[in-house]
Design an enzyme around this catalytic site. Structure first.
Site, short mmCIF file in Angstrom:
data_model
loop_
_atom_site.label_atom_id
_atom_site.label_comp_id
_atom_site.label_asym_id
_atom_site.label_seq_id
_atom_site.Cartn_x
_atom_site.Cartn_y
_atom_site.Cartn_z
N CYS A 1 -9.65 20.19 -5.21
CA CYS A 1 -8.52 20.68 -4.42
C CYS A 1 -7.38 19.66 -4.43
CB CYS A 1 -8.97 20.98 -2.99
SG CYS A 1 -7.63 21.58 -1.93
N TYR B 1 -4.09 20.21 -6.97
CA TYR B 1 -2.82 20.55 -6.32
C TYR B 1 -1.72 19.60 -6.77
CZ TYR B 1 -3.71 24.48 -3.21
OH TYR B 1 -3.94 25.74 -2.72
N ASP C 1 -5.24 29.45 3.54
CA ASP C 1 -5.32 28.03 3.20
C ASP C 1 -5.40 27.17 4.45
OD1 ASP C 1 -5.50 26.32 0.93
OD2 ASP C 1 -3.51 25.54 1.36
N GLU D 1 -11.47 27.20 -6.82
CA GLU D 1 -10.01 27.10 -6.70
C GLU D 1 -9.33 28.25 -7.43
OE1 GLU D 1 -7.69 24.91 -5.22
OE2 GLU D 1 -9.43 24.28 -4.05
N TYR E 1 3.66 18.72 -2.93
CA TYR E 1 2.51 18.44 -3.79
C TYR E 1 2.87 17.64 -5.04
CZ TYR E 1 -0.33 21.37 -0.78
OH TYR E 1 -1.00 21.87 0.32
#
Length: 217
Positions: free
Chosen positions: A135, A139, A44, A208, A166
């Site tokens: 993304c 998230y 990541d 994803e 997040y």
């Protein structure tokens, strides 16, 4: 219906699949193998390097000064804020950022970032927003779900900082700013353009899922 609502309806089934993914559930339950998480963090981090470059292309192709400032602030957010959680965990694993950058991207990571970079090179700022957005938005979708589901049991969860980061108000505001931006730039587009943008958004959402699959191996 706002265009962001159209996009969400297109990918909700995919995104709900993230919530049931063994890797994601393992983070929430605190049972995820730390070796898997370490490998995920490495990939990541490498992903975020190219992700920031896609934002940079958005700045280049922005049509107004307002858009340019928006992309500029977003680049800073990726490089400073989003990588901060990664860096702290990587330190716990005894890895410096220099050591992480010496790792090779796995096939899924490289395929995903190459897709986004291709969109950034060939497309306009709307196309770039579509490939970036899954993304950021998903998230927050995941972080919010994990926090609401497991908030009573986060005290001893190794992954609590990831979840809280997040699910935070700051990240929520970031995601909302992007949602508002999409609704603004896409309010008068043609049906042909809408279909193209939906396709980009869906494909990035599928990438994803492939990233989560890779992380769980």
């Amino acid at each position: 219906m706002k265009f962001s609502e159209v996009l969400f309806s297109e990918v909700k089934e995919i995104w709900d699949g993230y919530l049931e993914h063994p890797f994601v559930k393992g983070i929430g339950e605190g049972t995820l193998d730390k070796g898997k998480f370490k490998n995920y963090l490495i990939q990541d981090y490498l992903y975020l390097k190219d992700y920031a470059k896609v934002f940079a292309m958005g700045l280049v192709k922005a049509e107004t000064m307002k858009e340019m400032k928006f992309y500029h602030e977003s680049i800073k957010g990726v490089l400073d804020d989003e990588t901060a959680v990664h860096v702290n965990y990587l330190k716990d694993f005894g890895l410096s950022t220099e050591e992480v950058e010496a790792y090779k991207s796995e096939l899924t990571t490289e395929s995903y970032t190459n897709y986004m970079l291709g969109i950034a090179l060939k497309g306009d700022s709307k196309d770039i927003a579509m490939t970036i957005m899954p993304c950021t938005w998903s998230y927050y979708y995941i972080g919010k779900h994990l926090y609401e589901t497991y908030k009573e049991n986060l005290k001893d969860n190794f992954y609590a900082p990831w979840i809280e980061g997040y699910a935070s108000n700051e990240f929520r505001e970031c995601a909302q700013e992007w949602i508002d931006y999409i609704d603004d730039i896409c309010k008068d587009i043609s049906e042909v353009k809408k279909e193209k943008l939906k396709d980009i958004f869906i494909k990035s959402s599928l990438y994803e899922m492939e990233f989560w699959n890779m992380a769980n191996k």
